[in-house]
Write an enzyme that holds these catalytic residues in place. Structure first.
Site, mmCIF file in Angstrom:
data_model
loop_
_atom_site.group_PDB
_atom_site.id
_atom_site.type_symbol
_atom_site.label_atom_id
_atom_site.label_comp_id
_atom_site.label_asym_id
_atom_site.label_seq_id
_atom_site.Cartn_x
_atom_site.Cartn_y
_atom_site.Cartn_z
ATOM 1 C CB THR A 82 -0.830 -0.250 1.182
ATOM 2 O OG1 THR A 82 -1.827 -1.167 1.187
ATOM 3 C CG2 THR A 82 -1.697 1.362 1.360
ATOM 4 N NE ARG A 138 -8.942 -7.315 3.117
ATOM 5 C CZ ARG A 138 -7.729 -6.552 3.303
ATOM 6 N NH1 ARG A 138 -7.576 -5.721 2.175
ATOM 7 N NH2 ARG A 138 -7.056 -6.498 4.157
ATOM 8 C CB THR A 141 1.323 -0.039 4.811
ATOM 9 O OG1 THR A 141 1.549 -1.158 4.277
ATOM 10 C CG2 THR A 141 2.335 0.193 5.710
ATOM 11 N N GLY A 142 -0.400 -2.675 6.410
ATOM 12 C CA GLY A 142 -0.239 -3.906 6.868
ATOM 13 C C GLY A 142 -1.503 -4.503 6.725
HETATM 14 N N1 ASP Z 1 -3.626 -2.438 4.652
HETATM 15 C C1 ASP Z 1 -3.693 -2.861 3.411
HETATM 16 C C2 ASP Z 1 -4.942 -3.945 3.470
HETATM 17 O O1 ASP Z 1 -5.076 -4.652 4.243
HETATM 18 C C3 ASP Z 1 -2.720 -3.678 2.490
HETATM 19 C C4 ASP Z 1 -1.456 -2.991 2.806
HETATM 20 O O2 ASP Z 1 -1.018 -2.132 3.756
HETATM 21 O O3 ASP Z 1 -0.574 -3.248 1.835
HETATM 22 O O4 ASP Z 1 -5.894 -3.896 2.445
#
Ligand code: ASP
Length: 316
Positions: free
Chosen positions: A180, A208, A231-232
């Site tokens: 992200t 989702r 992000t996570g």
């Molecule tokens: N946080 C984002 C999600 O769960 C994924 C990411 O941070 O890359 O959609």
């Protein structure tokens, strides 16, 4: 009469932070060329925001401009180069928040709008709503004149391969890397803004929605405290209301930004089992880049200083 500082002549120094996703990165997994490309992409985003701010643009303008650069860069999981869902399609989530007014806009599950961050800003400014999703969100963006592209525009061979690997592996949804993108900015007027844009998780169930478009989870900004982009593993970030909690600790407990970000990311989330990181900037221009993963693509730039970009947690 109280002066509205936000509308007065610029008087502060700006501060910018960007991220391109957190993950279980290992330096050896990247060639020197790849590392250089990531550093260059992050740097380009920082310099884009800088240019906007030096022309006395607002924090919201800078967040959007930098996020567009990252969305258009296929290295990152947002816009072109976003990850694929279980049906082999790209579904994009994004949000933006203006810390001056607490106005916010978000979109989820976009399939054809080229710039999700622009769609989020358009929802914030041109609709009565905070969040639009699915076909209605794309239709709104289209009606507002935002560029539309076929879903295949977003898909790269690398992401196809990642989906194949994820579908062949036991760990169905790939949680080793989060790509992200996010931007947080303090502008010269003392205004904060945050924005986040993503394709979500590789092989996610179609439909989702992650934390990135959820105001308070993936994104939050309030001039009284700070601006945060996360992000996570989104399911954890939603349940921990990560971005808002960091701002609340700063606002109500007077906690320094770094401490607040570390508490949420390295204590609260770790205890829950949630991997990832955040970038944050407060109303004084302090920046926090905090992760509980081995790495996070990130960068920061304070007015008058050299830009920093890093990949592994230890990069300084
Ligand atoms: N946080 C984002 C999600 O769960 C994924 C990411 O941070 O890359 O959609």
């Amino acid at each position: 009469m109280t002066a509205n500082i936000a509308n007065a002549a610029p008087q502060g120094r700006y501060a910018i932070a960007v991220h391109g996703g957190a993950g279980r990165y290992d330096y050896n997994q990247f060639t020197d060329e790849q590392k250089a490309a990531y550093h260059a992409g992050l740097r380009e985003a920082l310099l884009t925001a800088k240019q906007v701010l030096e022309a006395n643009g607002t924090a919201v303008d800078a967040v959007q401009a930098a996020a567009i650069k990252l969305e258009n860069n296929p290295l990152f999981n947002a816009g072109k180069g976003a990850v694929l869902n279980s049906a082999g399609e790209v579904e994009l989530d994004s949000s933006i928040m203006d810390g001056k007014t607490l106005a916010a806009g978000a979109v989820a599950g976009l399939k054809t709008t080229k710039s999700p961050i622009t769609a989020a800003r358009t929802v914030m400014e041109k609709s009565e709503h905070v969040m639009l999703q699915g076909a209605g969100a794309d239709a709104f963006a289209k009606a507002q004149g935002l560029e539309q592209v076929p879903n295949s525009y977003f898909i790269t061979p690398e992401r196809k391969k990642q989906l194949e690997n994820a579908q062949a592996s036991k760990e169905k949804v790939n949680l080793s890397k989060f790509g992200t993108i996010g931007v947080v900015v303090l502008d010269r007027y003392g205004n904060l803004a945050a924005g986040t844009s993503t394709g979500g998780l590789t092989n996610k169930q179609w439909g989702r929605v992650g934390d990135s478009p959820i105001i308070g989870a993936g994104t939050y900004a309030d001039n009284n405290s700070c601006a945060v982009s996360a992000t996570g593993h989104g399911e954890y970030f939603i349940r921990a209301t990560v971005a808002r909690t960091i701002c609340a600790l700063v606002e109500f407990k007077g906690m320094p930004l770094q401490e607040a970000a570390e508490f949420v990311v390295k204590d609260k989330l770790v205890k829950m089992g949630g991997e990832g990181g955040v970038i944050a900037v407060d109303a004084h221009g302090n920046i926090a880049l905090v992760m509980n993963t081995p790495g996070m693509f990130r960068g920061s730039l304070k007015e008058g200083e050299e830009p920093f970009t890093g990949i592994l947690a230890g990069d300084k």
